[in-house]
Design an enzyme around this catalytic site. Structure first.
Site, PDB file in Angstrom:
ATOM      1  N   LYS A 194       1.015  -1.335  -0.076  1.00 55.55           N
ATOM      2  CA  LYS A 194      -0.189  -0.084  -0.001  1.00 55.55           C
ATOM      3  C   LYS A 194       0.947   0.784  -0.123  1.00 55.55           C
ATOM      4  CE  LYS A 194      -2.246  -1.909   3.522  1.00 55.55           C
ATOM      5  NZ  LYS A 194      -2.730  -1.724   4.475  1.00 55.55           N
ATOM      6  N   ARG A 196       1.568   5.514  -0.236  1.00 55.58           N
ATOM      7  CA  ARG A 196       0.151   6.969  -0.891  1.00 55.58           C
ATOM      8  C   ARG A 196       1.786   7.566  -1.250  1.00 55.58           C
ATOM      9  NH1 ARG A 196      -4.200   8.622   2.088  1.00 55.58           N
ATOM     10  NH2 ARG A 196      -3.760   6.652   3.661  1.00 55.58           N
ATOM     11  N   ASP A 220      -2.807 -13.330   7.599  1.00 60.44           N
ATOM     12  CA  ASP A 220      -2.794 -12.282   8.905  1.00 60.44           C
ATOM     13  C   ASP A 220      -2.975 -12.592  10.280  1.00 60.44           C
ATOM     14  OD1 ASP A 220      -1.880  -9.468   9.682  1.00 60.44           O
ATOM     15  OD2 ASP A 220      -3.161  -8.421   8.384  1.00 60.44           O
ATOM     16  N   SER A 225     -11.282  -4.372  11.701  1.00 57.24           N
ATOM     17  CA  SER A 225     -12.589  -3.659  10.732  1.00 57.24           C
ATOM     18  C   SER A 225     -13.460  -4.109  10.019  1.00 57.24           C
ATOM     19  CB  SER A 225     -12.682  -1.651  10.458  1.00 57.24           C
ATOM     20  OG  SER A 225     -11.664  -2.083   9.340  1.00 57.24           O
ATOM     21  N   GLY A 226     -11.623  -5.528   9.170  1.00 53.23           N
ATOM     22  CA  GLY A 226     -11.975  -5.842   7.726  1.00 53.23           C
ATOM     23  C   GLY A 226     -11.417  -4.828   6.746  1.00 53.23           C
TER      24      GLY A 226
HETATM   25  C1  R5P Z   1      -2.081  -4.843  11.540  1.00 55.52           C
HETATM   26  O1  R5P Z   1      -0.710  -4.250  11.204  1.00 55.52           O
HETATM   27  C2  R5P Z   1      -2.715  -5.858  11.974  1.00 55.52           C
HETATM   28  O2  R5P Z   1      -2.036  -6.958  11.506  1.00 55.52           O
HETATM   29  C3  R5P Z   1      -3.634  -6.240  11.066  1.00 55.52           C
HETATM   30  O3  R5P Z   1      -3.576  -5.821   9.763  1.00 55.52           O
HETATM   31  C4  R5P Z   1      -4.396  -4.874  11.407  1.00 55.52           C
HETATM   32  O4  R5P Z   1      -5.050  -4.842  12.735  1.00 55.52           O
HETATM   33  C5  R5P Z   1      -5.981  -5.533  10.252  1.00 55.52           C
HETATM   34  O5  R5P Z   1      -7.199  -4.209  10.402  1.00 55.52           O
HETATM   35  P1  R5P Z   1      -8.338  -4.001   9.943  1.00 55.52           P
HETATM   36  O6  R5P Z   1      -8.796  -5.296   9.862  1.00 55.52           O
HETATM   37  O7  R5P Z   1      -8.760  -2.519  10.723  1.00 55.52           O
HETATM   38  O8  R5P Z   1      -8.121  -3.460   8.870  1.00 55.52           O
END
Ligand code: R5P
Length: 314
Positions: A194, A196, A220, A225-226
């Protein structure tokens, strides 16, 4: 199994605690963990634990502060009841994402929580897939950080044709974890990068690796939040992936996450039960849970008998 082990469950994940007890052929110790009218937590261990090896099973999941406080108070009760050794079995260690100063005048809450747990009387910790391996070092007591990857690899081999699979890390920070799973199932690795480009512009998702025609598996430690997951799935499909699955250890799933995932283009999200699945998770058609009960039960048994747990990492 040694007769002087006791399993004590907090309120965070009773189902997992019972499954661990069933694996060890051990009933959960009689204990009351309840609230006073003002919501203070009260704990009463209702059987003798003097001189015994006690394992508290408690994830510090939502509501995180309540479940953390329960863990601390259970530990205090056990220490004052002369338990010989107290192990905190924390399938999901909350606050782990606050593991460094993210800016000036901000806390390192993961370290504070580790200190609180140690100070409450816990002698050792058993956990699964810490957000960052280094958090192990925040505890000045023995800490075993088990991995869900062997369970995930077995589930993937049982359910998918691995010859066309590509394991994908949803961000650069997760590459080590994704590579470990890719190695176990002998699959190639891709990375969602990702970026920016300029302040004020939206993030661009570049895929490192050729995912066209592949069945992609996003890996992961946490789905909260997904957002990370669903955006990565869209980016993979936009880059020609055939289908996208996800294997994630801890289903934090805050707010509307379950609805977001249910209406996403993810074919399936496989979680572990380190956090007790809610009703919404149970009825979601594209979410499934695999259990860490056997892994934790085996680790508890080996800890109790002072045997090595290292083969559980294989
Ligand atoms: C972040 O460093 C974690 O490994 C997860 O990628 C993160 O917590 C996922 O968060 P969300 O589902 O809110 O995007």
């Amino acid at each position: 199994m040694k007769a002087d082990i006791k399993l004590v469950a907090g309120n965070s994940n009773r189902a997992l605690a019972e499954a661990i007890g069933a694996y060890l052929s051990l009933p959960l110790a009689k204990a009351q963990v309840r609230r006073f009218a003002d919501m203070e937590i009260f704990v009463e261990i209702q059987e003798n634990v003097r001189g015994q090896d006690v394992f508290i099973i408690q994830s510090t999941s939502f509501p995180t502060n309540d479940h953390l406080m329960e863990l601390l108070i259970i530990s205090d009760a056990l220490r004052r009841a002369s338990a010989k050794r107290i192990t905190a079995v924390i399938p999901y260690f909350g606050y782990a994402r606050q593991d460094r100063k993210a800016g000036p005048r901000t806390p390192i809450s993961a370290k504070l929580v580790a200190n609180l747990i140690t100070q409450s009387g816990v002698d050792r910790v058993l956990t699964v897939d810490l957000h960052a391996g280094q958090i192990q070092g925040f505890f000045d007591i023995p800490t075993d950080n088990l991995f869900a990857a062997p369970l995930m690899a077995r589930d993937i081999k049982d359910n998918m044709d691995t010859s066309n699979v590509m394991v994908v890390s949803p961000d650069v920070g997760g590459v080590v974890r994704a590579r470990a799973l890719a190695k176990r199932i002998d699959a190639p690795l891709a990375i969602v990068d990702k970026r920016r480009e300029r302040a004020g512009e939206s993030e661009v998702m570049n895929i490192i690796g050729d995912v066209s025609g592949r069945s992609c598996i996003l890996v992961d430690d946490i789905v909260d939040s997904g957002g990370t997951l669903c955006n990565a799935a869209d980016a993979l499909l936009a880059n020609g992936a055939k289908e996208v699955y996800a294997y994630i250890t801890h289903g934090v799933l805050s707010g509307g996450a379950v609805a977001r995932i249910a209406s996403s283009r993810l074919k399936e999200l496989v979680l572990t039960d380190s956090i007790q699945p809610t009703e919404a998770v149970k009825v979601a058609s594209n979410i499934r849970a695999i259990s860490v009960a056997t892994l934790l039960g085996e680790a508890i048994g080996r800890t109790a008998t002072e045997s090595s747990v290292s083969s559980l990492f294989d």
